[in-house]
Enzyme design. Structure first.
Site, short mmCIF file in Angstrom:
data_model
loop_
_atom_site.label_atom_id
_atom_site.label_comp_id
_atom_site.label_asym_id
_atom_site.label_seq_id
_atom_site.Cartn_x
_atom_site.Cartn_y
_atom_site.Cartn_z
N ARG A 118 0.61 -1.06 -0.35
CA ARG A 118 0.15 0.06 0.05
C ARG A 118 0.71 0.68 0.02
O ARG A 118 2.31 1.20 0.40
CB ARG A 118 -0.84 0.27 1.67
CG ARG A 118 -2.10 0.75 1.34
CD ARG A 118 -2.98 0.77 0.53
NE ARG A 118 -4.15 1.73 0.91
CZ ARG A 118 -5.01 2.17 0.33
NH1 ARG A 118 -5.02 1.70 -1.11
NH2 ARG A 118 -5.80 2.99 0.95
N THR A 404 -8.48 0.65 -10.11
CA THR A 404 -8.24 -0.81 -9.27
C THR A 404 -8.24 -1.39 -9.67
O THR A 404 -9.21 -1.17 -10.67
CB THR A 404 -8.93 -0.75 -7.70
OG1 THR A 404 -8.86 0.79 -6.94
CG2 THR A 404 -8.95 -1.84 -6.75
N THR A 422 -3.72 -0.50 -6.80
CA THR A 422 -4.59 0.30 -6.95
C THR A 422 -4.03 1.86 -7.87
O THR A 422 -3.99 1.78 -7.68
CB THR A 422 -5.51 0.37 -6.09
OG1 THR A 422 -6.53 2.24 -6.15
CG2 THR A 422 -5.17 1.06 -5.22
N ASN A 424 -5.68 4.33 -6.76
CA ASN A 424 -7.54 4.62 -6.65
C ASN A 424 -8.88 5.74 -7.57
O ASN A 424 -8.99 4.69 -8.24
CB ASN A 424 -6.82 6.21 -5.57
CG ASN A 424 -8.02 6.30 -4.89
OD1 ASN A 424 -9.09 5.59 -4.18
ND2 ASN A 424 -7.69 7.86 -3.80
N GLY A 498 -14.01 0.35 -5.16
CA GLY A 498 -13.99 1.62 -3.20
C GLY A 498 -14.38 0.22 -2.28
O GLY A 498 -14.30 -0.92 -2.22
N1 GLY Z 1 -7.71 3.45 -3.71
C1 GLY Z 1 -9.16 2.25 -3.40
C2 GLY Z 1 -8.80 1.74 -2.06
O1 GLY Z 1 -7.52 1.16 -1.64
O2 GLY Z 1 -9.90 1.17 -1.06
#
Ligand code: GLY
Length: 596
Positions: A118, A404, A422, A424, A498
């Protein structure tokens, strides 16, 4: 009730005539509207590949993965090649400028593995960064577009960590197909055209983004002229991928690549700096493994900073109890839907309140997974009546986001990989670097941006999720593997979309494990989503597929429906049988799975 094959054909057809724009446009509404027949290539049904299978959300990426497996690579090798390829052929969804989570399981050894790649907040930001930016006259939408939105990318280090830990083929070989596609090009499909239209909309709404998105607009959108079949390529990205293949991760950490990325992000005010890029490390972590969580199945999934694993585990555990108490109704019955929606609400309420990066916040993981909590969540659900958001507790809305991509791989040795990546939003921050060809994420918007106030999406999250250098923003990405009570892999799944990632992934798992559907049919089923707030059900356009009337009995129980639903995510999955693998990619994004 339509047969599964009919349903899949109908989904593609509805998308063609534009009906998908309100109910089936899972990634973005406009993508479905611009689907064309030549791109609607539904996956074959219930394929049983014996040697390996890949489900990615672009057919070229699935094929690249199968080529690696055929050449003797294992599931991690294939997943690395697929991930890198998706960064080229789905540039608005993922890529080197983003981050992700991976969950893997080796059936023979019984060992599981997870990776946290991440993005992190860069050095130089602070908790009230976006509030202060606004007070000092910063641009509207700064957490979503432009340099301020950019978090330190995690995907490159993730690719190399996965390779060091479990890869067998040379990295240069695994990155070569992606580089080749970037250099020689590939054809835009309707999903890409939808993403271009989405960016055109942003540029119209917020004219200041025209400057910061200039490179992306030219490179990936041909100034808005891309149509289905347009040739897309990115020579600079091809060179970056080849450099990484030749020189390794050091070429990402120091030298012209990080210097260019930092320079371009900072040109529109961001804090991305070469030190933060150099010190970024993806982490090997223990996956969240929950035995006997759903009708005897073990769930192997992502712990925080994803909220997805905990939410899926809570919902499935609650739902099992509710289904049993109701006499195991079908998933698509009024009762099946009502109970599922009621099980979603408290899980999303807890997500909003308690979840964040555990390295920076006291996330009560054990308490959130406690059987006693599941019992009390179950006990409060009324089998005949929808509860309001207020009854469940004060809460916060969750974001929609679109950039994503999820991939699943299984090899002949039954090593399984679920990997969600992702940037985002669609085209991330919109900021791309002409030198390296890399498009940067807008993952800062997954942090709580302005305390106590709805963010750009009209959403709020808890203060535990405020940005701090090195901290990872809360995510919904939910790469998940299910084992049966004998320890055999039953299913691999994950999604993009999302917070709808959570509800979509679990509904596909339910379809395969409770509904006994093949992977394609489980993915094709219309989905519902409830995230506690807003207090209404998002739904896919079931009436067009199964006739009117399914919502009426739920409305009589007190449920309300979103009048402008945007679809419920994009799912890739593989169902695993003793005699072979059944992969499927979501027709909502025109994915096609592959195997051999
Ligand atoms: N950007 C999407 C997530 O990480 O939930």
């Amino acid at each position: 009730m339509l047969r599964p094959l009919d349903r899949r054909q109908l989904i593609a057809r509805l998308a063609l005539v534009g009906l998908g724009g309100t109910g089936l446009g899972a990634l973005t509404a406009c993508q479905a509207r611009h689907t064309h027949p030549q791109n609607a290539r539904p996956t074959s049904h219930a394929m049983r590949y014996r040697n390996g299978a890949v489900a990615a959300d672009h057919p070229l990426a699935s094929e690249v993965g199968v080529d690696v497996l055929r050449a003797g690579g294992n599931a991690i090798d294939a997943a690395i090649a697929v991930n890198a390829t998706l960064g080229v052929v789905r540039p608005y969804s993922c890529g080197l400028g983003g981050g992700g989570f991976l969950v893997a399981h080796d059936e023979k050894t019984g060992r599981s593995w997870a990776m946290n790649a991440r993005e992190t907040a860069p050095r130089g930001v602070w908790e009230s960064y976006f509030t202060d930016l606004r007070s000092s006259g910063g641009p509207d939408g700064a957490s979503r577009y432009g340099g301020h939105a950019v978090a330190v990318p995690g995907t490159p280090d993730g690719l190399f960590l996965a390779h060091r830990a479990h890869g067998t083929m040379p990295m240069s070989r695994l990155l070569a197909p992606a580089a080749e596609l970037a250099r020689h090009g590939f054809e835009a499909d309707a999903s890409h055209v939808g993403a271009v239209e989405s960016l055109a909309g942003v540029r119209r709404r917020l004219p200041w983004t025209k400057t910061i998105s200039q490179w992306t607009w030219r490179q990936w959108c041909h100034e808005g002229t891309v149509t289905v079949g347009s040739k897309l390529s990115n020579e600079a990205l091809a060179e970056t991928l080849e450099t990484l293949g030749r020189k390794g991760i050091e070429a990402w950490r120091t030298g012209p690549i990080p210097e260019g990325l930092s320079r371009i992000a900072r040109a529109s005010g961001g804090k991305l700096n070469v030190d933060s890029i150099a010190e970024y490390r993806a982490d090997e972590i223990e996956p969240l493994t929950l035995k006997n969580r759903f009708f005897g199945d073990t769930i192997i999934t992502m712990p925080p900073p994803s909220s997805g694993g905990i939410a899926i585990a809570q919902i499935l555990a609650t739902y099992e109890r509710l289904l049993k108490a109701a006499g195991n109704p079908p998933l698509e019955s009024t009762q099946g839907r009502h109970l599922l929606i009621e099980a979603m609400k408290p899980a999303f309420a807890l997500r909003a309140r308690y979840l964040a990066d555990p390295a920076f916040a006291p996330v009560p993981i054990d308490r959130l997974l406690d059987e006693a909590l599941v019992e009390s969540m179950t006990a409060k659900i009324d089998p005949n009546r929808a509860r309001t958001a207020e009854e469940i507790g004060e809460g916060l809305q969750l974001p929609d986001d679109e950039g994503t991509s999820h991939l699943c791989v299984i090899d002949g040795q039954r090593r399984a990989v679920a990997w969600t990546s992702t940037i985002n939003g669609t085209f991330g921050s919109l900021v791309g670097d002409p030198e390296s060809g890399v498009l940067l994420n807008n993952e800062m918007d997954d942090f709580t941006t302005i305390q106590g106030e709805a963010n750009l999406y009209g959403l709020r999250q808890s203060d535990w999720n405020l940005p701090v250098p090195g901290k990872r923003p809360l995510s919904s990405m939910s790469p998940t593997i299910l084992l049966n009570d004998r320890g055999s892999i039953e299913a691999i799944a994950g999604a993009s979309g999302g917070p709808r990632i959570i509800s979509a992934t679990l509904q596909v798992l339910l379809g395969m494990r409770y509904g006994d559907l093949d992977a394609a049919s489980a993915i094709d089923r219309p989905r519902v989503h409830h995230q506690w707030l807003p207090d209404s059900i998002r739904y896919e356009d079931d009436e067009a597929l199964e006739g009117p009337g399914w919502r009426a009995p739920l409305e009589a129980m007190g449920h309300t429906f979103d009048q402008a639903p945007r679809g419920v995510a994009v799912v890739q999955a593989i169902r695993v049988h003793s005699d072979g693998f059944d992969p499927a990619s979501d027709p909502r994004k025109l994915g096609v799975a592959a195997g051999y």
